[in-house]
Design an enzyme around this catalytic site. Structure first.
Site, PDB file in Angstrom:
ATOM      1  NE  ARG A 263       7.937   4.385  -5.495  1.00  0.00           N
ATOM      2  CZ  ARG A 263       8.156   5.368  -6.370  1.00  0.00           C
ATOM      3  NH1 ARG A 263       9.179   5.303  -7.210  1.00  0.00           N
ATOM      4  NH2 ARG A 263       7.358   6.417  -6.407  1.00  0.00           N
TER       5      ARG A 263
ATOM      6  CG  HIS B 121       5.272   5.733 -11.284  1.00  0.00           C
ATOM      7  ND1 HIS B 121       6.477   5.815 -10.635  1.00  0.00           N
ATOM      8  CD2 HIS B 121       4.476   6.685 -10.747  1.00  0.00           C
ATOM      9  CE1 HIS B 121       6.412   6.783  -9.736  1.00  0.00           C
ATOM     10  NE2 HIS B 121       5.202   7.331  -9.778  1.00  0.00           N
TER      11      HIS B 121
ATOM     12  CE  LYS C 187     -16.333   2.091  -1.439  1.00  0.00           C
ATOM     13  NZ  LYS C 187     -16.254   3.430  -0.858  1.00  0.00           N
TER      14      LYS C 187
HETATM   15  N1  PDD Z   1     -17.428   5.461   1.591  1.00  0.00           N
HETATM   16  N2  PDD Z   1     -18.622   8.783  -2.046  1.00  0.00           N
HETATM   17  C1  PDD Z   1     -17.434   8.474  -1.511  1.00  0.00           C
HETATM   18  C2  PDD Z   1     -16.248   9.289  -1.865  1.00  0.00           C
HETATM   19  C3  PDD Z   1     -17.329   7.382  -0.620  1.00  0.00           C
HETATM   20  O1  PDD Z   1     -16.132   7.071  -0.097  1.00  0.00           O
HETATM   21  C4  PDD Z   1     -18.498   6.642  -0.280  1.00  0.00           C
HETATM   22  C5  PDD Z   1     -18.467   5.476   0.659  1.00  0.00           C
HETATM   23  C6  PDD Z   1     -19.718   7.012  -0.876  1.00  0.00           C
HETATM   24  C7  PDD Z   1     -21.000   6.280  -0.599  1.00  0.00           C
HETATM   25  O2  PDD Z   1     -20.981   4.995  -1.161  1.00  0.00           O
HETATM   26  P1  PDD Z   1     -21.876   3.832  -0.525  1.00  0.00           P
HETATM   27  O3  PDD Z   1     -23.279   4.340  -0.486  1.00  0.00           O
HETATM   28  O4  PDD Z   1     -21.702   2.686  -1.455  1.00  0.00           O
HETATM   29  O5  PDD Z   1     -21.330   3.539   0.867  1.00  0.00           O
HETATM   30  C8  PDD Z   1     -19.734   8.084  -1.758  1.00  0.00           C
HETATM   31  C9  PDD Z   1     -17.228   4.260   2.370  1.00  0.00           C
HETATM   32  C10 PDD Z   1     -18.380   3.903   3.274  1.00  0.00           C
HETATM   33  C11 PDD Z   1     -15.890   4.324   3.091  1.00  0.00           C
HETATM   34  O6  PDD Z   1     -14.943   4.741   2.435  1.00  0.00           O
HETATM   35  O7  PDD Z   1     -15.792   3.925   4.248  1.00  0.00           O
END
Ligand code: PDD
Length: 296
Positions: free
Chosen positions: A115, A117, A162
């Site tokens: 660990r 950062h 993401k």
């Molecule tokens: N979530 N915004 C956020 C914060 C999200 O987590 C998601 C998708 C979307 C829509 O993205 P998309 O159309 O590509 O699914 C927007 C997914 C489905 C999840 O975390 O399960």
């Protein structure tokens, strides 16, 4: 070890091997576990075929790039991995893959290290993937629409990544779950950002409005898709800052994600949206969405 025996019998992929989900193990020093230092994708699979896969790969590359993690596999290898997982799931259910709709989850973390950062150099990313049945919203729910609540967007300022660091999303989602609502619609500085796990669209005077593609919002794969469907249906579509007042005065509100597809929000904070029923723009876009799935 935590009990995993209760987990369903599903296939998964971890670092080069396919195993039952309940048997998969990673080190406690995985930076995904310690720091939430990784990214993910959620890919819908219709009739055994991933939907908009190239767009998911492009977003995975963007997310990995932001975290300075090299993509451990070329897109073609990801495609093979996903197909193998999809086929294994279908075999386990005793069906041809073409008769299954699935939801595939992909995750890459920076890997395992003591660990610290600071990003360690030369470690191997952890690659994980799993699949399950794709559960879609039943027609009865679509016919009346879902409830949503509003909240301040207290998440970080890299919403376009993401990231698997989802404590903010979990807290935000729970605010609506506590009210038996389907999603939390968030605002930053008085402007619409998105849902806790979905994008939010406002319909006003026949036009679809969404938040700009910037660092405050995850660009859902449905950003491009809904824009195309709007074009196809002759529905005006614009991305721009949308104020809280505009959301509250919307004729319709739509929620989109891999699993929600496009879903009508008919009450917001307990008040009806428009006339309180799924509207004509929703109906058109949902029908067009189903056609796009069929054609894929
Ligand atoms: N979530 N915004 C956020 C914060 C999200 O987590 C998601 C998708 C979307 C829509 O993205 P998309 O159309 O590509 O699914 C927007 C997914 C489905 C999840 O975390 O399960």
């Amino acid at each position: 070890m935590n009990d995993t025996a209760h987990l369903p019998d599903l296939p998964c992929y971890l670092n080069g091997e396919f195993t039952p989900l309940r048997d998969a193990r990673v080190s406690v020093l995985d930076r995904g576990f310690i720091f939430g230092d990784g990214v993910y994708e959620v890919v819908p699979v219709y009739r055994g075929r991933p939907f908009r896969f190239a767009e998911h790969m492009a977003r995975l590359d963007r997310s990995l790039g932001e975290l300075r993690i090299a993509n451990p596999m070329p897109h073609g290898k990801w495609r093979e991995l996903v197909q193998e997982l999809v086929d294994r799931y279908a075999r386990a259910k005793g069906k041809p893959a073409a008769q299954t709709d699935q939801i595939v989850y992909l995750q890459v973390t920076r890997g395992v290290a003591i660990r610290d950062h600071v990003m360690p150099e030369g470690i191997t990313p952890t690659v994980f993937a799993m699949t399950n049945q794709l559960y879609l919203y039943p027609d009865e729910v679509r016919a009346r629409g879902v409830a949503c609540v509003t909240a301040d967007d207290f998440r970080w300022k890299k919403g376009h990544v993401k990231s698997i660091s989802l404590a903010g999303a979990v807290l935000a989602r729970q605010l609506s779950a506590d009210e038996d609502a389907a999603e939390t619609v968030m605002f930053r500085d008085g402007f619409l950002t998105e849902g806790s796990g979905s994008n939010i669209w406002v319909v006003k005077d026949g036009q679809v409005l969404g938040a700009p593609r910037d660092n405050l919002v995850l660009e859902g794969i449905r950003y491009g898709l809904l824009e195309e469907l709007c074009q196809q249906q002759g529905i005006p579509f614009a991305l721009r800052r949308v104020s809280r007042d505009e959301v509250l005065a919307a004729d319709e509100i739509l929620v989109s994600s891999a699993t929600k597809e496009v879903l009508p929000c008919t009450t917001l904070d307990g008040k009806p949206v428009g006339n309180g029923r799924p509207g004509p723009i929703y109906q058109k876009l949902y029908a067009a969405y189903q056609q796009a799935k069929q054609a894929s």
